[in-house]
Write a protein that holds these residues in place. Structure first.
Motif, PDB file in Angstrom:
ATOM      1  N   PRO A  92       0.822  -1.224   0.000  1.00 53.91           N
ATOM      2  CA  PRO A  92       0.000   0.000   0.000  1.00 53.91           C
ATOM      3  C   PRO A  92       0.858   1.276   0.000  1.00 53.91           C
ATOM      4  O   PRO A  92       0.455   2.283  -0.578  1.00 53.91           O
ATOM      5  CB  PRO A  92      -0.815  -0.127   1.287  1.00 53.91           C
ATOM      6  CG  PRO A  92      -0.900  -1.607   1.526  1.00 53.91           C
ATOM      7  CD  PRO A  92       0.400  -2.177   1.028  1.00 53.91           C
ATOM      8  N   ASP A  93       2.061   1.222   0.604  1.00 54.20           N
ATOM      9  CA  ASP A  93       2.918   2.421   0.636  1.00 54.20           C
ATOM     10  C   ASP A  93       3.792   2.540  -0.623  1.00 54.20           C
ATOM     11  O   ASP A  93       4.661   3.407  -0.703  1.00 54.20           O
ATOM     12  CB  ASP A  93       3.788   2.423   1.900  1.00 54.20           C
ATOM     13  CG  ASP A  93       4.832   1.302   1.902  1.00 54.20           C
ATOM     14  OD1 ASP A  93       4.924   0.541   0.896  1.00 54.20           O
ATOM     15  OD2 ASP A  93       5.564   1.160   2.906  1.00 54.20           O
TER      16      ASP A  93
ATOM     17  N   HIS B 135       6.980 -10.124   1.580  1.00 54.07           N
ATOM     18  CA  HIS B 135       6.320 -11.329   2.100  1.00 54.07           C
ATOM     19  C   HIS B 135       4.884 -11.370   1.592  1.00 54.07           C
ATOM     20  O   HIS B 135       3.983 -10.859   2.258  1.00 54.07           O
ATOM     21  CB  HIS B 135       6.353 -11.331   3.630  1.00 54.07           C
ATOM     22  CG  HIS B 135       7.737 -11.175   4.192  1.00 54.07           C
ATOM     23  ND1 HIS B 135       8.668 -12.188   4.134  1.00 54.07           N
ATOM     24  CD2 HIS B 135       8.368 -10.108   4.757  1.00 54.07           C
ATOM     25  CE1 HIS B 135       9.813 -11.756   4.665  1.00 54.07           C
ATOM     26  NE2 HIS B 135       9.661 -10.497   5.044  1.00 54.07           N
ATOM     27  N   PRO B 136       4.686 -11.972   0.415  1.00 55.50           N
ATOM     28  CA  PRO B 136       3.339 -11.948  -0.187  1.00 55.50           C
ATOM     29  C   PRO B 136       2.305 -12.641   0.702  1.00 55.50           C
ATOM     30  O   PRO B 136       2.527 -13.783   1.125  1.00 55.50           O
ATOM     31  CB  PRO B 136       3.522 -12.729  -1.494  1.00 55.50           C
ATOM     32  CG  PRO B 136       4.990 -12.754  -1.749  1.00 55.50           C
ATOM     33  CD  PRO B 136       5.650 -12.703  -0.408  1.00 55.50           C
ATOM     34  N   PRO B 137       1.208 -11.961   1.025  1.00 58.28           N
ATOM     35  CA  PRO B 137       0.195 -12.591   1.864  1.00 58.28           C
ATOM     36  C   PRO B 137      -0.603 -13.653   1.101  1.00 58.28           C
ATOM     37  O   PRO B 137      -0.784 -13.544  -0.117  1.00 58.28           O
ATOM     38  CB  PRO B 137      -0.716 -11.413   2.230  1.00 58.28           C
ATOM     39  CG  PRO B 137      -0.560 -10.445   1.116  1.00 58.28           C
ATOM     40  CD  PRO B 137       0.848 -10.592   0.627  1.00 58.28           C
TER      41      PRO B 137
ATOM     42  N   TYR C  35      -3.581  -3.572  -1.327  1.00 55.62           N
ATOM     43  CA  TYR C  35      -2.399  -3.600  -2.193  1.00 55.62           C
ATOM     44  C   TYR C  35      -2.646  -2.820  -3.484  1.00 55.62           C
ATOM     45  O   TYR C  35      -3.763  -2.815  -4.010  1.00 55.62           O
ATOM     46  CB  TYR C  35      -1.988  -5.052  -2.493  1.00 55.62           C
ATOM     47  CG  TYR C  35      -1.365  -5.701  -1.269  1.00 55.62           C
ATOM     48  CD1 TYR C  35       0.000  -5.619  -1.045  1.00 55.62           C
ATOM     49  CD2 TYR C  35      -2.164  -6.332  -0.320  1.00 55.62           C
ATOM     50  CE1 TYR C  35       0.566  -6.168   0.098  1.00 55.62           C
ATOM     51  CE2 TYR C  35      -1.617  -6.885   0.820  1.00 55.62           C
ATOM     52  CZ  TYR C  35      -0.245  -6.802   1.028  1.00 55.62           C
ATOM     53  OH  TYR C  35       0.303  -7.333   2.164  1.00 55.62           O
ATOM     54  N   ASP C  36      -1.589  -2.182  -3.973  1.00 55.91           N
ATOM     55  CA  ASP C  36      -1.640  -1.425  -5.234  1.00 55.91           C
ATOM     56  C   ASP C  36      -1.327  -2.389  -6.379  1.00 55.91           C
ATOM     57  O   ASP C  36      -0.165  -2.692  -6.652  1.00 55.91           O
ATOM     58  CB  ASP C  36      -0.614  -0.277  -5.163  1.00 55.91           C
ATOM     59  CG  ASP C  36      -0.328   0.331  -6.541  1.00 55.91           C
ATOM     60  OD1 ASP C  36      -1.045   0.012  -7.516  1.00 55.91           O
ATOM     61  OD2 ASP C  36       0.642   1.120  -6.621  1.00 55.91           O
TER      62      ASP C  36
ATOM     63  N   SER D 261      -7.217  -2.208  -6.926  1.00 55.53           N
ATOM     64  CA  SER D 261      -7.010  -3.353  -6.030  1.00 55.53           C
ATOM     65  C   SER D 261      -7.404  -4.626  -6.775  1.00 55.53           C
ATOM     66  O   SER D 261      -8.014  -4.574  -7.844  1.00 55.53           O
ATOM     67  CB  SER D 261      -7.849  -3.185  -4.757  1.00 55.53           C
ATOM     68  OG  SER D 261      -9.193  -2.991  -5.100  1.00 55.53           O
ATOM     69  N   LEU D 262      -7.032  -5.776  -6.200  1.00 52.59           N
ATOM     70  CA  LEU D 262      -7.472  -7.033  -6.813  1.00 52.59           C
ATOM     71  C   LEU D 262      -8.994  -7.031  -6.797  1.00 52.59           C
ATOM     72  O   LEU D 262      -9.607  -6.741  -5.772  1.00 52.59           O
ATOM     73  CB  LEU D 262      -6.926  -8.233  -6.035  1.00 52.59           C
ATOM     74  CG  LEU D 262      -5.412  -8.408  -6.103  1.00 52.59           C
ATOM     75  CD1 LEU D 262      -4.985  -9.621  -5.269  1.00 52.59           C
ATOM     76  CD2 LEU D 262      -4.924  -8.566  -7.539  1.00 52.59           C
TER      77      LEU D 262
END
Ligand SMILES: *[C@@H]1O[C@H](CO)[C@@H](O)[C@H](O)[C@H]1NC(C)=O
Ligand SMILES: *[C@@H]1O[C@H](CO)[C@@H](O)[C@H](O)[C@H]1NC(C)=O
Ligand SMILES: *[C@@H]1O[C@H](CO)[C@@H](O)[C@H](O)[C@H]1NC(C)=O
Ligand SMILES: *[C@@H]1O[C@H](CO)[C@@H](O)[C@H](O)[C@H]1NC(C)=O
Ligand SMILES: *[C@@H]1O[C@H](CO)[C@@H](O)[C@H](O)[C@H]1NC(C)=O
Length: 303
Positions: free
Chosen positions: A95-96, A102-104, A117-118, A130-131
């Motif tokens: 997001p920043d 570390h992919p969630p 997430y961007d 976003s997804l």
């Protein structure tokens, strides 16, 4: 048959084109039956995969028969459209704006986290992309005017590894969304587990089921009949005319994935497949309409 196609097929097959394609029936090239165009991840060669932009392009600009997409359930039961069960660091940023170290895991995370997430910047879409959720994809697609006059179908490829819900609960989540948008008769539930597909069938006696596999195995025909599958979807490279005819004899369609090369599209059409899942639905469309101008040989097969 186009001359360059003939040359390519002759090189591959040695002598006779029809002998290469099928031993049991001559290829019907004079009037090739209509094959359905299914846009893999929305047409991943044309727009960022599994994005609203891809699905919009596939339905409103290309006029595909069906869009293929992958779903994963979050811990709060939101269905996220993405190929992998992790947020892909080569397609998305934190997001920043920093890189994802570390992919969630989507099916082990709440939707609020995943949707921060961007997933725009790295793929040329707006930063706030976003997804998408399955709901958002359906809302977007249903608002479009299909250019061939027929509303789009959806190949919903069920994925993810939810820890706290059963197959039946997962299937219920999906079927509820499908019902809520009134698209039941245009949805194909696609997965490689007969157990999962049986759970779907137990909940819904008529929804279309696609059995996804790398290669048809002994027993798949019986399982497909038992679950009343609409189609089997094997990797295109593993198909032959006999396999197609065996399923057709039981009223079951054959949909091949994921083929991008035009000589392979042609040979699949000649053995009688009902649909082809491709990253390049424009090229396949042109081949079907007889005005493909270049040989397309992009990319290997993949899921
Ligand atoms: C070829 O396919 C077309 C379209 O399905 C069909 O109408 C025609 O009868 C077929 N021809 C032969 C020789 O099988
Ligand atoms: C089938 O669905 C299950 C979830 O029920 C998932 O874990 C699995 O990966 C799916 N298979 C494929 C090939 O996508
Ligand atoms: C099988 O599925 C088709 C399509 O959804 C449906 O029309 C048919 O009634 C089903 N057959 C059985 C035996 O349930
Ligand atoms: C290809 O053929 C189809 C159907 O005849 C037509 O609608 C389309 O405009 C053609 N495309 C090109 C690039 O000529
Ligand atoms: C062809 O399809 C596969 C499966 O998605 C993909 O990995 C490959 O990159 C595609 N080729 C392209 C788009 O050039």
């Amino acid at each position: 048959m186009r001359r360059e196609l003939f040359v390519i097929l002759s090189l591959i097959c040695g002598i006779s084109v029809s002998g290469c394609i099928s031993n049991t029936a001559p290829a019907n090239t004079s009037s090739t039956p209509k094959v359905e165009v299914h846009a893999h991840r929305g047409g991943a060669a044309l727009r960022p995969e599994n994005s609203l932009a891809a699905f919009t392009n596939a339905v409103a600009d290309v006029g595909v028969d069906s869009i293929e997409l992958d779903i994963h359930p979050t811990t709060d039961s939101v269905l996220i459209v993405n190929h992998d069960d992790t947020v892909n660091p080569s397609l998305c940023l934190n997001p920043d704006g920093s890189q994802i170290a570390h992919p969630p895991v989507i099916s082990h995370s709440p939707s609020t986290k995943i949707q921060k997430y961007d997933c725009g910047t790295l793929v040329g879409l707006p930063k706030d992309t976003s997804l998408p959720t399955l709901n958002k994809v359906i809302e977007t697609v249903e608002a479009l005017a299909p250019i061939n006059g027929k509303p789009a179908q959806y190949d919903i490829h069920v994925k993810g590894n939810p820890k706290s819900i059963t197959a039946t609960q997962y299937a219920t989540l999906i079927l509820d969304v499908v019902q809520a948008y009134g698209i039941h008769d245009r949805v194909h539930i696609m997965n490689s587990s007969w157990t999962f597909l049986q759970a779907v069938r137990a909940l819904d006696s008529t929804i279309s089921i696609y059995y996804l596999t790398s290669q048809i195995q002994p027993g798949d025909l019986d399982s497909a009949v038992e679950v009343n599958a609409t189609a089997v979807a094997p990797l295109g490279d593993t198909l032959d005319a006999t396999t197609v005819q065996t399923f057709h004899a039981q009223g079951i369609q054959v949909i091949a994935w994921t083929i991008n090369a035009s000589y392979r599209w042609k040979s699949l059409m000649d053995i009688g497949v009902d649909g082809i899942i491709t990253d390049n639905p424009v090229g396949l469309d042109e081949l079907i309409n007889g005005n493909l101008t270049d040989q397309l040989t992009i990319g290997p097969a993949g899921d």
